[in-house]
Design a protein around this motif. Sequence first.
Motif, PDB file in Angstrom:
ATOM      1  N   ILE A  21      47.245  37.804  53.586  1.00 54.63           N
ATOM      2  CA  ILE A  21      46.521  39.120  53.484  1.00 54.63           C
ATOM      3  C   ILE A  21      46.967  39.779  52.272  1.00 54.63           C
ATOM      4  N   TRP A  25      43.427  40.468  49.826  1.00 55.51           N
ATOM      5  CA  TRP A  25      42.555  41.727  49.934  1.00 55.51           C
ATOM      6  C   TRP A  25      42.794  42.138  48.462  1.00 55.51           C
ATOM      7  N   ARG A 189      38.222  51.245  59.373  1.00 55.81           N
ATOM      8  CA  ARG A 189      38.120  50.291  59.246  1.00 55.81           C
ATOM      9  C   ARG A 189      38.593  48.811  58.420  1.00 55.81           C
ATOM     10  N   VAL A 190      39.094  49.860  57.390  1.00 60.74           N
ATOM     11  CA  VAL A 190      39.550  48.989  56.894  1.00 60.74           C
ATOM     12  C   VAL A 190      40.811  48.446  57.701  1.00 60.74           C
ATOM     13  N   ALA A 192      42.582  48.855  59.964  1.00 55.83           N
ATOM     14  CA  ALA A 192      42.121  48.582  61.743  1.00 55.83           C
ATOM     15  C   ALA A 192      42.208  47.391  61.541  1.00 55.83           C
ATOM     16  N   GLY A 193      41.415  46.227  60.407  1.00 55.45           N
ATOM     17  CA  GLY A 193      40.299  45.137  60.584  1.00 55.45           C
ATOM     18  C   GLY A 193      41.664  44.583  60.024  1.00 55.45           C
ATOM     19  N   LEU A 194      42.094  45.179  58.907  1.00 59.54           N
ATOM     20  CA  LEU A 194      43.133  44.605  58.470  1.00 59.54           C
ATOM     21  C   LEU A 194      44.481  44.129  59.359  1.00 59.54           C
ATOM     22  N   SER A 196      44.768  44.524  62.125  1.00 59.60           N
ATOM     23  CA  SER A 196      44.509  43.166  63.644  1.00 59.60           C
ATOM     24  C   SER A 196      45.026  41.660  62.520  1.00 59.60           C
ATOM     25  N   SER A 197      44.448  41.997  61.772  1.00 52.78           N
ATOM     26  CA  SER A 197      44.592  40.315  60.543  1.00 52.78           C
ATOM     27  C   SER A 197      46.371  39.907  60.120  1.00 52.78           C
TER      28      SER A 197
END
Lengths: 208, 163
Positions: A21, A25, A189-190, A192-194, A196-197
């Motif tokens: 990740i 990123w 949001r970034v 939260a998304g990362l 989760s990933s």
Amino acid sequence: MTHHDTTLVERLAGVVPGSPIDRAWRARAEARRFAEDAYRRLLHPQDPGPISLVERRAVAAFVAVLNGEGRTRDHLLALLRETDPTLVPLARLIEREAEDSSHPGPYGSFPAGPLSAEDLDGPVYAVSYPVQHELGLRLSAALEYAHLVTLHPRDATPDSLAALAKAGWTNGGIALLVDIIGFVNFQSRVVAGLRSSIAARQPHLAVI
Amino acid sequence: MPDRPVAFTLDTPAWVPWPGIGAEVEALLTTVPDTSLIAPGPKPGGLPQGERALAAAAVARSLGCRHLTTAEARQAVTALKRDREVEVLLEEGIPCPLTGRLGAVISAAGALARSPAILSAGSLQRLQDDKLDDQEITDLILSAALTSWTARITLGLGRPSDP
């Protein structure tokens, strides 16, 4: 621009250097630099201009609590508290106001017509008189606008800006204010998304 | 508000700032993020441009920004050549009934548009089942997050300039 070894996004998302990740990123170098520069420019400004450092960080913390991403919330509440030791009560008040007015978003109404079926009810935040007394008119108006633009942005009208102007906001201040609101919505949001990933790759670890 | 039918379409409504704030908005718009920031670097790979635009359109559609929804949807149509699927997003919004890879992209972007934003294990699994790799999922997150920023500026400071 300065070279950023680690950015706020990586720290809050818990990106492990060298992990898949992290590579994905960092491959988006332009977006990564843009995010970090915006954080510096908006919340660590060299010249605060028409919106004070306290106002910037108070609005950012409020929006972060509304968005409910824990790491971003903790970071921006701490940033507000650290601005000045006398701000601990303000940070507590901002946190409480956001918690009490939070609601799943986005909601709001469309102009009457085919989309009216998608209208969703939700709270319109108005700072109470006693809280307004503590926050002042300027910051109270800013929080009301931040709530609108974060949770039910399709309800915004020229009256929303008129309310800010009436509370003493200049156009230059309003432009910065909406940028700060947008930035914290992005940041939440970034992260939260990362997160989760990253968690999905480590199913044995609990997601906190 | 004018009492005319309003819908999400591919006909771009331009955007105009609310009265009285024009000059400051012009300055702000020079620093507003857009999804071109997710340009692929020197290495190949990443979410194709049409799917980045589709994710952005899903977020703008969810928030209710007609200007950005149209702009991104047009890019998606041009790049993907999947007019019908994009029209379904415009007409149905979020949740979107589309299946397959495009449906998975829209669904994940829609979940990231919510407050609180959630990219669930189920959403991620669906993306992986539809062959999105780590880079593509990261690009999707970025596209959704950047649009969450930009759409709040456009909605907070102006309106579509319908005739």
